[in-house]
Design a protein around this motif. Sequence first.
Motif, short mmCIF file in Angstrom:
data_model
loop_
_atom_site.label_atom_id
_atom_site.label_comp_id
_atom_site.label_asym_id
_atom_site.label_seq_id
_atom_site.Cartn_x
_atom_site.Cartn_y
_atom_site.Cartn_z
N ALA A 34 21.38 34.06 130.37
CA ALA A 34 22.27 34.01 129.21
C ALA A 34 23.72 33.88 129.65
O ALA A 34 24.49 33.10 129.06
CB ALA A 34 22.08 35.26 128.35
N LYS A 35 24.12 34.60 130.68
CA LYS A 35 25.50 34.52 131.18
C LYS A 35 25.78 33.13 131.76
O LYS A 35 26.87 32.58 131.56
CB LYS A 35 25.76 35.61 132.22
N LEU A 36 24.81 32.55 132.47
CA LEU A 36 24.99 31.20 133.00
C LEU A 36 25.16 30.18 131.88
O LEU A 36 26.02 29.30 131.95
CB LEU A 36 23.80 30.81 133.88
N GLN A 37 24.33 30.31 130.85
CA GLN A 37 24.43 29.39 129.72
C GLN A 37 25.78 29.54 129.01
O GLN A 37 26.39 28.55 128.62
CB GLN A 37 23.28 29.62 128.74
N THR A 38 26.25 30.76 128.89
CA THR A 38 27.54 31.01 128.25
C THR A 38 28.66 30.39 129.09
O THR A 38 29.56 29.74 128.55
CB THR A 38 27.78 32.52 128.09
N GLN A 39 28.60 30.57 130.40
CA GLN A 39 29.61 29.99 131.29
C GLN A 39 29.60 28.46 131.22
O GLN A 39 30.65 27.83 131.17
CB GLN A 39 29.39 30.43 132.73
N GLN A 40 28.39 27.88 131.20
CA GLN A 40 28.29 26.43 131.13
C GLN A 40 28.82 25.91 129.80
O GLN A 40 29.50 24.89 129.74
CB GLN A 40 26.84 25.99 131.33
N SER A 54 32.63 26.13 129.94
CA SER A 54 33.22 25.12 130.82
C SER A 54 33.11 23.74 130.20
O SER A 54 34.02 22.92 130.34
CB SER A 54 32.58 25.15 132.20
N SER A 55 32.03 23.46 129.48
CA SER A 55 31.91 22.15 128.82
C SER A 55 32.86 22.03 127.64
O SER A 55 33.40 20.97 127.36
CB SER A 55 30.47 21.89 128.40
N SER A 105 35.94 19.34 127.40
CA SER A 105 36.05 18.38 126.30
C SER A 105 37.40 18.49 125.60
O SER A 105 37.86 17.54 124.98
CB SER A 105 34.92 18.60 125.29
N LYS A 106 38.09 19.61 125.70
CA LYS A 106 39.41 19.79 125.08
C LYS A 106 40.50 19.12 125.91
O LYS A 106 41.52 18.74 125.36
CB LYS A 106 39.73 21.30 124.95
N THR A 107 40.27 18.95 127.18
CA THR A 107 41.32 18.35 128.03
C THR A 107 41.21 16.88 128.17
O THR A 107 40.54 16.12 127.70
CB THR A 107 41.31 18.94 129.45
#
Length: 156
Positions: A140-146, A149-150, A154-156
Amino acid sequence: MSQQPQSISLADLDFSQLTEVRKQIEEELNHLTNSFAQLKQAQAKFKSCIENVGEVNAKNSGKAILVPLTNSLYVPGKVCDSEHVLVDIGTGYYVKKTRPQALKHYKGKVDYIQKNLETLEDTIQKKRDNMNAIMSVMQAKLQTQQAQSSQSASKT
């Protein structure tokens, strides 16, 4: 005054802490699993002793047999007293017992090991449940981090 262990939510730990806890539980699981296997082997040896004591009877009196001195060394012998057997009680000590006493001794050992196996099996299952919970939180933490980060990419 003894302190009670504090419980900490897995969700409150960061990823590196979760990794350390996972490694610790893996080591504990390996140790417990090895202990379980060793107890099973000991139980099988005691069951074999029960079978061997059962094979000693009056009709075998005077017959030639091979007597085990170690796991791989046997010497020829003869059954002289079919009513008594030597029982290994540990650390190289042997006690002369009647066949019923020997059977009772070995059955007691098998039952004692069985109780320990059941307790150990419960402990192993709890550790596996803990391991699954840790893995779920880590995923769950990995999915949240991914996801974060995505989103930032996408904002930049």
